[in-house]
Structures are given as C-alpha cells and as structure tokens.
Design a protein around this motif. Structure first.
Motif, PDB file in Angstrom:
ATOM      1  N   GLU A  42       1.237  -1.151   0.404  1.00  0.00           N
ATOM      2  CA  GLU A  42      -0.239   0.225  -0.037  1.00  0.00           C
ATOM      3  C   GLU A  42       0.837   0.921  -0.097  1.00  0.00           C
ATOM      4  OE1 GLU A  42      -3.376   0.357  -0.237  1.00  0.00           O
ATOM      5  OE2 GLU A  42      -3.686  -2.026  -0.535  1.00  0.00           O
ATOM      6  N   TRP A  45       1.939   1.683  -3.696  1.00  0.00           N
ATOM      7  CA  TRP A  45       1.673   2.295  -4.739  1.00  0.00           C
ATOM      8  C   TRP A  45       1.240   3.708  -4.472  1.00  0.00           C
ATOM      9  CZ3 TRP A  45       0.181   0.014  -8.909  1.00  0.00           C
ATOM     10  CH2 TRP A  45      -1.186   0.684  -9.767  1.00  0.00           C
ATOM     11  N   GLN A  46       1.240   4.078  -3.741  1.00  0.00           N
ATOM     12  CA  GLN A  46       0.821   5.725  -3.136  1.00  0.00           C
ATOM     13  C   GLN A  46       2.118   6.142  -3.131  1.00  0.00           C
ATOM     14  OE1 GLN A  46       0.135   6.562   1.676  1.00  0.00           O
ATOM     15  NE2 GLN A  46       0.583   9.144   1.437  1.00  0.00           N
ATOM     16  N   GLN A 301      -2.594  -6.631  -7.610  1.00  0.00           N
ATOM     17  CA  GLN A 301      -3.021  -4.943  -7.116  1.00  0.00           C
ATOM     18  C   GLN A 301      -4.259  -4.656  -8.118  1.00  0.00           C
ATOM     19  OE1 GLN A 301       1.090  -4.011  -7.415  1.00  0.00           O
ATOM     20  NE2 GLN A 301       1.022  -2.395  -6.165  1.00  0.00           N
ATOM     21  N   GLN A 304      -6.721  -1.787  -7.776  1.00  0.00           N
ATOM     22  CA  GLN A 304      -5.702   0.009  -7.395  1.00  0.00           C
ATOM     23  C   GLN A 304      -5.864  -0.125  -9.465  1.00  0.00           C
ATOM     24  OE1 GLN A 304      -2.902  -0.969  -5.665  1.00  0.00           O
ATOM     25  NE2 GLN A 304      -2.588  -0.588  -3.797  1.00  0.00           N
TER      26      GLN A 304
END
Length: 340
Positions: A42, A45-46, A301, A304
């Motif tokens: 997470e 990804w950010q 993922q 996302q």
C-alpha cells in the motif's frame, strides 16, 4: 527506511522548480521500489502514484496526436490489392514493394529486429515521413530509394556491431533491439525483405504495471505516467501490430513472455527456425532470467489497476486464452474483429 520517509516528507532540499519536480518523482519511484521489497504494497502504491502525478504535471500525454500518427501510418501502408483487382501500375508496384521486390539483400548478413508492443511516438519516424513524400511525388515511388534505404540500414547495423566488438564484425546475423521499431515493420519489410521480425509480447496488464513503475523520461513515454493513458497506448500499438500481420502475413513471429517461462527451449527453437539460425544448445544458457512469479503479477493489485484493466478487458481475456499454451504464433490471438 527512516531516511527514505524523511526524504518523502521533506522536498525542500530540491533545487529549481522543474529540476526539483524531476528529482522529487525520482525519489518517489525509489521509495516505491523500497517499499515493495519490504512487502509494504500500500505504501509502495501511494509513492508510485505520487511520483507519476508529478511527472504528469509538466509532461502530459496527447492522445489525439498519438491517434493521428497511428491513423497516418496505417493509411500510408495500405493493404495491397489482389492482382485481379489492380486498377493501374501503381497498384502492382505497391504490392511488389510490400513483398520486398526492390529491397536490399546481403547473403552474408541477416538482420533481426526485436520489436515491442509499447513505445509511443508523437510523430511519424523520419523514414516514414520521407516515404509519405515519395508517395505524393509526381511519377510514383522511386524503387531505387527503397533499395538504397535498405543498404544504408544494413551498413549502419554492421558498423555498430563492429564498433562494439571487432570480433563480431564478420557475424552472419545482426540484432536491432529498438522496441519502438514496431512502427517501422512495413518499411523494414519493403527495404530489407530477408529481415527476421520478432514481436515480443507480455500479458497486457503485467506490461502496463511494469511501465507505470518505471521512471521513464523523454517525449515518447508520456503515456507511462497514467494508467488509463497506458491502456490507450497498449490498444493503439495493438492496432499497429495487427495491421502488420495483415500486411505481411507470417513475417512477424510473436514471442510471448509466458511461453518462454513455460517452455523456453520450444520457443527458442521456433525463433531460430523463423530467423534461419542453426540450433545450438548454448542458446539456452544465455539471456535474462525468466521468473514465473512475474506472470500475472498484476492480480495482486487488481483493485488499484482498474483504470488500466477496464479498457483492456477484452484484450486480456483473448491473450490469456493462448499465452502459455505453447502454440506457434504468427498472428496475435487478439483481433478487433473478435470484439465486433
């Protein structure tokens, strides 16, 4: 990781507005890679989204320009008419050109072009723009120019090999790995009729994710900073690849990463047969490592990647039906006709 977190929170050490943005995004890509190694997906990804968002602010992708370039390319390399449909000499010459009648051949050296499915252009490559000018010229297309263009290309490729390694100056094969040459397949088929053409492919979603994770620079990779733009680029390049298969049947061998993972020897035997390379077991000992865990890596993922996956859904389904099945592939398993 504390030092990376500190960098992520404090960008004030970066100098200059434009240089600062580039440096800021570079640190973001590095942060994302570090987080992935730690299993902090997470956070990774950010950091990745922030890095790509920075790039998009000063290097936007122009979809209309890309579509215009592809449309112009496909109009230039129109499918040839069947002999019984020839209306004039130009039709006959065009069909012969696409078959390589006036291309350059060198019995002592065979070129191999490895092209890829992603590699945007904001304008037609110079040789294609030149071809447009020739087509529009009074008196038709001078065939001698095609022969000369093929000769120049082969001379350049041979010279580059010799400059890198004198021992290879007399090699029988020379390889060009410029993936954006997918744009140039029609021109290559005309000017170098003995060229071996290999189109390397990978699952569209894995390919898109990999591009999104890379800190690309340059005007030809503006699409890589946004997931929906990546999907747009994938579909455009699919149109181009399908057009070449219709224009020059069985000239291009499609080589899928998933097939290489499943059975590297079988795929490499197909490649060597297609390119006229004598088989040697040493072929299996070189090359990059292939990892099964990289196949369908996108699934972890998927939520996302929705902006990438949604437009590619039909393409993905068709690709998954054949990738890893081990069948020789001289035409993509996915066709726009299927969607209709």
């Amino acid at each position: 990781m504390d030092e990376w977190l500190d960098l992520a929170e404090r960008w004030t050490w970066l100098d200059g507005e434009l240089k600062g943005k580039l440096d800021q995004s570079a640190v973001g890509y590095a942060l994302a890679a570090a987080y992935r190694q730690q299993g902090r997906h997470e956070d990774a990804w950010q950091a990745l989204e922030e890095a790509n968002a920075v790039r998009r602010t000063f290097d936007p992708y122009m979809r209309v320009d890309e579509e215009d370039s592809v449309n112009q390319l496909l109009r230039t390399f129109q499918l040839p008419k069947a002999p019984e449909q020839f209306e004039n000499e130009t039709d006959a010459v065009w069909a012969a050109l696409l078959q390589g009648r006036w291309g350059f051949r060198d019995e002592g050296l065979r070129p191999i072009f490895v092209v890829g499915s992603i590699g945007g252009q904001s304008a037609l490559p110079p040789q294609l723009s030149g071809l447009l000018d020739l087509l529009a010229a009074e008196g038709g297309l001078p065939t001698a120019n095609i022969t000369a263009a093929g000769n120049r290309t082969l001379v350049r490729m041979r010279r580059q090999v010799g400059e890198k390694d004198e021992a290879k100056a007399g090699a029988r094969f020379v390889v060009d790995r410029m993936l954006p040459n997918l744009w140039n397949i029609g021109f290559i088929a005309m000017s170098l009729p003995d060229a071996c053409l290999l189109h390397v492919e990978r699952h569209p979603a894995d390919q898109g994710l990999s591009c999104y994770e890379q800190p690309f620079e340059g005007k030809f990779t503006r699409w890589s900073f946004n997931l929906s733009d990546i999907a747009h680029q994938v579909l455009l390049m699919q149109r181009v690849a399908e057009h070449w298969d219709a224009l020059a049947p069985r000239r291009v061998l499609h080589v899928r990463y998933e097939d290489l993972v499943r059975d590297r020897e079988q795929v490499m035997r197909l490649v060597t047969q297609h390119c006229g390379i004598p088989w040697d077991d040493v072929i299996l000992k070189g090359g990059p490592q292939l990892h099964a865990q990289r196949v369908q890596r996108f699934r972890a993922q998927a939520h996302q990647l929705e902006p990438l996956l949604r437009p590619l859904r039909q393409l993905i389904l068709r690709y998954e039906r054949t990738a890893g099945a081990g069948r020789p592939n001289f035409a993509p398993p996915h066709s726009h006709a299927d969607e209709c």
